[in-house]
Design a protein around this motif. Structure first.
Motif, PDB file in Angstrom:
ATOM      1  N   ILE A  16       0.769  -1.082   0.048  1.00  0.00           N
ATOM      2  CA  ILE A  16      -0.184   0.143  -0.067  1.00  0.00           C
ATOM      3  C   ILE A  16       0.854   1.240   0.183  1.00  0.00           C
ATOM      4  O   ILE A  16       0.485   2.285  -0.756  1.00  0.00           O
ATOM      5  CB  ILE A  16      -1.049   0.255   1.240  1.00  0.00           C
ATOM      6  N   LEU A  17       1.832   1.192   0.656  1.00  0.00           N
ATOM      7  CA  LEU A  17       2.932   2.504   0.849  1.00  0.00           C
ATOM      8  C   LEU A  17       3.557   2.689  -0.548  1.00  0.00           C
ATOM      9  O   LEU A  17       3.739   3.953  -0.947  1.00  0.00           O
ATOM     10  CB  LEU A  17       3.803   2.366   1.871  1.00  0.00           C
ATOM     11  N   GLU A  18       3.563   1.774  -1.376  1.00  0.00           N
ATOM     12  CA  GLU A  18       4.218   2.068  -2.730  1.00  0.00           C
ATOM     13  C   GLU A  18       3.139   2.795  -3.577  1.00  0.00           C
ATOM     14  O   GLU A  18       3.713   3.291  -4.499  1.00  0.00           O
ATOM     15  CB  GLU A  18       4.301   0.726  -3.452  1.00  0.00           C
ATOM     16  N   TYR A  19       1.907   2.818  -3.208  1.00  0.00           N
ATOM     17  CA  TYR A  19       0.872   3.672  -4.133  1.00  0.00           C
ATOM     18  C   TYR A  19       0.694   5.034  -3.477  1.00  0.00           C
ATOM     19  O   TYR A  19      -0.179   5.765  -4.069  1.00  0.00           O
ATOM     20  CB  TYR A  19      -0.568   2.798  -4.276  1.00  0.00           C
ATOM     21  N   PHE A  20       1.244   5.211  -2.481  1.00  0.00           N
ATOM     22  CA  PHE A  20       0.869   6.426  -1.601  1.00  0.00           C
ATOM     23  C   PHE A  20       1.521   7.512  -2.056  1.00  0.00           C
ATOM     24  O   PHE A  20       2.810   7.630  -2.373  1.00  0.00           O
ATOM     25  CB  PHE A  20       1.193   6.173  -0.138  1.00  0.00           C
ATOM     26  N   VAL A  21       0.781   8.595  -2.470  1.00  0.00           N
ATOM     27  CA  VAL A  21       1.195  10.022  -2.761  1.00  0.00           C
ATOM     28  C   VAL A  21       0.992  11.159  -1.662  1.00  0.00           C
ATOM     29  O   VAL A  21      -0.192  11.312  -1.470  1.00  0.00           O
ATOM     30  CB  VAL A  21       0.640  10.601  -3.986  1.00  0.00           C
ATOM     31  N   GLU A  22       1.983  11.456  -0.992  1.00  0.00           N
ATOM     32  CA  GLU A  22       1.740  12.138   0.135  1.00  0.00           C
ATOM     33  C   GLU A  22       1.125  13.607  -0.101  1.00  0.00           C
ATOM     34  O   GLU A  22       2.066  14.163  -0.971  1.00  0.00           O
ATOM     35  CB  GLU A  22       2.962  12.272   1.116  1.00  0.00           C
ATOM     36  N   THR A  23       0.141  14.132   0.412  1.00  0.00           N
ATOM     37  CA  THR A  23      -0.170  15.636   0.372  1.00  0.00           C
ATOM     38  C   THR A  23      -0.423  16.343   1.943  1.00  0.00           C
ATOM     39  O   THR A  23      -0.390  15.322   2.740  1.00  0.00           O
ATOM     40  CB  THR A  23      -1.525  15.722  -0.331  1.00  0.00           C
ATOM     41  N   GLN A  24      -0.271  17.267   1.910  1.00  0.00           N
ATOM     42  CA  GLN A  24      -0.192  18.004   3.323  1.00  0.00           C
ATOM     43  C   GLN A  24      -1.598  17.523   4.099  1.00  0.00           C
ATOM     44  O   GLN A  24      -1.485  17.088   5.100  1.00  0.00           O
ATOM     45  CB  GLN A  24      -0.205  19.534   3.116  1.00  0.00           C
ATOM     46  N   GLU A  25      -2.507  17.484   3.395  1.00  0.00           N
ATOM     47  CA  GLU A  25      -3.989  17.084   3.862  1.00  0.00           C
ATOM     48  C   GLU A  25      -4.151  15.926   4.244  1.00  0.00           C
ATOM     49  O   GLU A  25      -4.448  15.488   5.349  1.00  0.00           O
ATOM     50  CB  GLU A  25      -5.065  17.565   2.885  1.00  0.00           C
ATOM     51  N   ASP A  26      -3.609  14.978   3.259  1.00  0.00           N
ATOM     52  CA  ASP A  26      -3.485  13.662   3.710  1.00  0.00           C
ATOM     53  C   ASP A  26      -2.656  13.024   4.966  1.00  0.00           C
ATOM     54  O   ASP A  26      -3.028  12.239   5.593  1.00  0.00           O
ATOM     55  CB  ASP A  26      -3.175  12.791   2.470  1.00  0.00           C
ATOM     56  N   ARG A  27      -1.384  13.615   5.017  1.00  0.00           N
ATOM     57  CA  ARG A  27      -0.746  13.407   6.000  1.00  0.00           C
ATOM     58  C   ARG A  27      -1.362  13.931   7.348  1.00  0.00           C
ATOM     59  O   ARG A  27      -1.141  13.030   8.297  1.00  0.00           O
ATOM     60  CB  ARG A  27       0.813  14.276   5.774  1.00  0.00           C
ATOM     61  N   SER A  28      -1.840  15.017   7.387  1.00  0.00           N
ATOM     62  CA  SER A  28      -2.746  15.398   8.557  1.00  0.00           C
ATOM     63  C   SER A  28      -3.752  14.287   9.041  1.00  0.00           C
ATOM     64  O   SER A  28      -3.764  14.115  10.126  1.00  0.00           O
ATOM     65  CB  SER A  28      -3.217  16.787   8.377  1.00  0.00           C
ATOM     66  N   ILE A  29      -4.449  13.716   7.816  1.00  0.00           N
ATOM     67  CA  ILE A  29      -5.530  12.800   8.288  1.00  0.00           C
ATOM     68  C   ILE A  29      -4.769  11.569   8.779  1.00  0.00           C
ATOM     69  O   ILE A  29      -5.237  10.890   9.872  1.00  0.00           O
ATOM     70  CB  ILE A  29      -6.476  12.664   7.111  1.00  0.00           C
ATOM     71  N   ILE A  30      -3.720  11.021   8.203  1.00  0.00           N
ATOM     72  CA  ILE A  30      -3.231   9.914   8.591  1.00  0.00           C
ATOM     73  C   ILE A  30      -2.482  10.101  10.113  1.00  0.00           C
ATOM     74  O   ILE A  30      -2.816   9.112  11.073  1.00  0.00           O
ATOM     75  CB  ILE A  30      -2.021   9.379   7.500  1.00  0.00           C
ATOM     76  N   GLU A  31      -1.886  11.060  10.311  1.00  0.00           N
ATOM     77  CA  GLU A  31      -1.443  11.381  11.577  1.00  0.00           C
ATOM     78  C   GLU A  31      -2.484  11.452  12.753  1.00  0.00           C
ATOM     79  O   GLU A  31      -2.505  10.770  13.857  1.00  0.00           O
ATOM     80  CB  GLU A  31      -0.657  12.564  11.705  1.00  0.00           C
ATOM     81  N   ARG A  32      -3.822  11.635  12.228  1.00  0.00           N
ATOM     82  CA  ARG A  32      -4.779  11.643  13.243  1.00  0.00           C
ATOM     83  C   ARG A  32      -5.450  10.266  13.419  1.00  0.00           C
ATOM     84  O   ARG A  32      -5.798  10.010  14.541  1.00  0.00           O
ATOM     85  CB  ARG A  32      -5.991  12.495  12.580  1.00  0.00           C
ATOM     86  N   LEU A  33      -5.322   9.714  12.394  1.00  0.00           N
ATOM     87  CA  LEU A  33      -5.798   8.068  12.553  1.00  0.00           C
ATOM     88  C   LEU A  33      -4.752   7.376  13.240  1.00  0.00           C
ATOM     89  O   LEU A  33      -5.163   6.324  13.847  1.00  0.00           O
ATOM     90  CB  LEU A  33      -5.938   7.501  10.973  1.00  0.00           C
ATOM     91  N   LYS A  34      -3.583   7.650  13.504  1.00  0.00           N
ATOM     92  CA  LYS A  34      -2.562   6.888  14.083  1.00  0.00           C
ATOM     93  C   LYS A  34      -2.400   7.143  15.425  1.00  0.00           C
ATOM     94  O   LYS A  34      -1.920   6.782  16.290  1.00  0.00           O
ATOM     95  CB  LYS A  34      -1.041   7.057  13.527  1.00  0.00           C
ATOM     96  N   SER A  35      -3.180   8.480  15.728  1.00  0.00           N
ATOM     97  CA  SER A  35      -3.302   8.989  17.427  1.00  0.00           C
ATOM     98  C   SER A  35      -4.063   8.280  18.223  1.00  0.00           C
ATOM     99  O   SER A  35      -4.749   7.183  17.671  1.00  0.00           O
ATOM    100  CB  SER A  35      -3.464  10.278  17.441  1.00  0.00           C
ATOM    101  N   ASP A  36      -4.196   8.611  19.289  1.00  0.00           N
ATOM    102  CA  ASP A  36      -5.137   7.904  20.156  1.00  0.00           C
ATOM    103  C   ASP A  36      -6.432   8.728  20.396  1.00  0.00           C
ATOM    104  O   ASP A  36      -7.180   8.244  21.438  1.00  0.00           O
ATOM    105  CB  ASP A  36      -4.369   7.918  21.543  1.00  0.00           C
ATOM    106  N   ALA A  37      -6.595   9.371  19.371  1.00  0.00           N
ATOM    107  CA  ALA A  37      -8.083  10.029  19.459  1.00  0.00           C
ATOM    108  C   ALA A  37      -9.005   9.436  18.442  1.00  0.00           C
ATOM    109  O   ALA A  37      -8.497   9.264  17.361  1.00  0.00           O
ATOM    110  CB  ALA A  37      -8.002  11.517  19.096  1.00  0.00           C
ATOM    111  N   PRO A  38     -10.013   9.145  18.808  1.00  0.00           N
ATOM    112  CA  PRO A  38     -11.097   8.282  17.857  1.00  0.00           C
ATOM    113  C   PRO A  38     -11.370   9.179  16.833  1.00  0.00           C
ATOM    114  O   PRO A  38     -11.934  10.582  16.892  1.00  0.00           O
ATOM    115  CB  PRO A  38     -12.510   7.968  18.696  1.00  0.00           C
ATOM    116  N   VAL A  39     -11.495   8.678  15.462  1.00  0.00           N
ATOM    117  CA  VAL A  39     -11.657   9.608  14.235  1.00  0.00           C
ATOM    118  C   VAL A  39     -12.718   9.002  13.314  1.00  0.00           C
ATOM    119  O   VAL A  39     -12.870   7.733  13.187  1.00  0.00           O
ATOM    120  CB  VAL A  39     -10.345   9.891  13.451  1.00  0.00           C
ATOM    121  N   VAL A  40     -13.696   9.692  12.793  1.00  0.00           N
ATOM    122  CA  VAL A  40     -14.482   9.187  11.818  1.00  0.00           C
ATOM    123  C   VAL A  40     -14.289   9.915  10.611  1.00  0.00           C
ATOM    124  O   VAL A  40     -14.433  11.271  10.413  1.00  0.00           O
ATOM    125  CB  VAL A  40     -16.048   9.715  12.490  1.00  0.00           C
ATOM    126  N   LEU A  41     -13.886   9.159   9.636  1.00  0.00           N
ATOM    127  CA  LEU A  41     -13.557   9.630   8.336  1.00  0.00           C
ATOM    128  C   LEU A  41     -14.696   9.552   7.442  1.00  0.00           C
ATOM    129  O   LEU A  41     -15.166   8.559   6.977  1.00  0.00           O
ATOM    130  CB  LEU A  41     -12.208   8.900   7.500  1.00  0.00           C
TER     131      LEU A  41
END
Length: 530
Positions: A16-41
């Motif tokens: 999956i990481l081979e297909y990932f194109v990082e943008t500032q917005e996507d990076r922000s979402i991913i860091e949120r998803l990896k945190s200890d706060a519940p997220v609904v995307l």
């Protein structure tokens, strides 16, 4: 032509990481998803919710030794076919899926399960959970219609205690669940049960993240969106800096050398396709397949055909699957096609002739009838429109919601999109929007009453869909023909087929048969889910 992977489900998690194109917005979402706060995307189909969940999962797996956060990915897509005896069984199915997925993730990460998740300390808990989940998910088959014994499933409190013990024994900080295709089917009762589970299960040792569709979600009285989770809307703004470049990089991850050359030669035409896709990578890939030379004539044809016809088919198909939504769906399509788009088009023509900024926005008064908001929610669900922002003041100080129309649908009204489309998009401003007040005359044409679906209605709709031809699935023609060649002519046939059947009949290897099976079944569940 490049053989694009248009669904995350067909990409191996290890790739999956081979297909990932990082943008500032996507990076922000991913860091949120990896945190200890519940997220609904929240996002419409194909915009990349599943992909970002998988990226967050992959990064946590990569960094497991360092951060000790165990990712557990679980998809609820098969909830679309559940035919259960009572509502409590849906809750049990979800809990069984979480238990089974947790055990699998622990084993794959090299952890020995120190305690049992099940009541009674069942020694064969993995076998039991696998069988239990299969019984739930085969409940749509007549021969499987029987009571499902879930007596050994833990209570929520017992499950949370077990996870706490596991974390302490294995020195894991937290378990991050990534629940894909959550609460996406149009059964309000099941949606409410999901959000009840979502709220119940979070603890200092468990964090839940979920991906849902916009516009049609029922949260129930127990779950409070503001307090119980962080809601993030996955929208890619076509006016943002670097938008076209980022979409191009996504394509480059999969495109062959010939297509890359054509894109480089016709970058203005590619930009138009990227704008028309409205930030949806899947739509961009599908339209590129139909315009492989990226010539102006091809692009003009694709935009006019795809965004005037094909993109509306998905929205209209909801009426075939769920009769109770017919009035809302038909009104919504008429409202956008007959009023919103023509009015924005007329204004943009004037704006461009006067060298002024353009628009793709419209505004609905907050006091508009509830049934109008429901119809607009269904348009958001299928990506025809997007909710841009709430509580926006209009010209007469009224407060309401600002929506944006799908850019491709707007460009399809141009005589030659390749000539005028880029200028329209590059001049977009949120300061211009067409306003519809609380009592706009078009509202009177929606006479459907508000109601929910009961399980009998849903069951009947499911049976109808299972009998339909595989031609209804969102699959390339070669794959449709391959399924028919195996006598898999209906949606039900595809669901019941095994990889072994495909492999034996097609004389192909394991990889090819799995690809065919995965593509077909993911399309089936996506179709059945709404």
């Amino acid at each position: 032509m490049s053989d694009f992977k248009i669904r995350t489900e067909t990409i191996k998690p290890t790739k999956i990481l081979e297909y990932f194109v990082e943008t500032q917005e996507d990076r922000s979402i991913i860091e949120r998803l990896k945190s200890d706060a519940p997220v609904v995307l929240v996002g419409s189909r194909g915009v990349g919710k599943s992909f970002l969940l998988r990226v967050a999962e992959a990064e946590l797996k990569r960094d497991l030794e360092q951060h000790r956060v165990l990712p557990v990915y679980v998809s609820f897509t098969q909830g679309a076919v559940l035919q259960l005896a009572d509502e409590t069984q849906f809750y049990h199915w979800m809990l069984a899926k979480l238990c089974s997925s947790l055990i699998r993730s622990l084993k794959k990460s090299g952890f020995v399960l120190p305690v049992s998740l099940l009541s009674g300390n069942n020694d064969k808990q993995e076998e039991y959970l696998t069988r239990l989940v299969a019984e739930f998910e085969n409940s749509w088959k007549p021969q499987q219609a029987h009571d499902i014994d879930s007596q050994f499933l833990p209570s929520i409190d017992d499950f949370k205690d077990a996870v706490e013990d596991i974390c302490e024994e294995a020195e894991i900080e937290t378990v991050n669940f990534f629940i894909d295709e959550a609460a996406h089917i149009l059964r309000p009762a099941q949606q409410r049960q999901f959000f009840s589970l979502y709220r119940d299960i979070n603890s200092p040792y468990i964090n839940c993240n979920a991906a849902v569709y916009p516009g049609v979600t029922s949260f129930g009285d127990y779950f409070q969106p503001i307090h119980d989770a962080i809601f993030i809307n996955l929208e890619r703004d076509v006016s943002s800096a670097g938008y076209v470049e980022n979409m191009r990089h996504m394509v480059e991850k999969q495109a062959d050398s010939r297509l890359l050359g054509k894109i480089a030669q016709n970058i203005s035409n590619f930009s138009l396709l990227a704008y028309a896709a409205n930030g949806n990578p899947r739509v961009l890939l599908k339209t590129l397949v139909r315009a492989p030379s990226v010539y102006s004539r091809e692009v003009n044809t694709v935009i006019k055909e795809f965004y005037k016809s094909d993109i509306w088919e998905e929205h209209s198909l909801l009426a075939d699957k769920y009769a109770g939504f017919v009035g809302f769906i038909n009104w919504g399509r008429d409202f956008v096609e007959e009023h919103v788009l023509p009015e924005i088009k007329q204004k943009n023509d004037t704006y461009l002739s006067d060298d002024k900024k353009t628009s793709c926005f419209f505004w609905i008064h907050k006091d508009s009838p509830a049934k109008i908001k429901k119809a607009l929610g269904l348009l958001c669900y299928t990506g025809i429109i997007s909710l841009h922002s709430d509580a926006v003041k209009a010209s007469r100080s009224g407060v309401g919601a600002r929506y944006s129309v799908n850019v491709g649908c707007l460009l399809a009204l141009e005589n030659t999109p390749a000539s005028t489309g880029n200028t329209i998009v590059r001049n977009l401003t949120i300061k211009r929007m067409t306003e519809y007040g609380a009592n706009h005359p078009t509202y009177g044409r929606l006479e459907t009453d508000l109601d929910d679906f009961d399980d009998q209605t849903i069951s009947s709709a499911l049976d109808d869909q299972l009998r339909k031809s595989v031609d209804f699935l969102d699959l390339p023609e070669w794959l449709i023909n391959a399924l028919k060649g195996l006598s898999l002519n209906t949606i039900k046939d595809v669901l019941e087929a095994t990889e072994e059947t495909i492999q034996r009949a097609y004389y192909v290897g394991e990889v090819r048969s799995r690809y065919i099976k995965n593509e077909a079944t993911s399309a089936v569940f996506e179709y059945l889910s709404g």
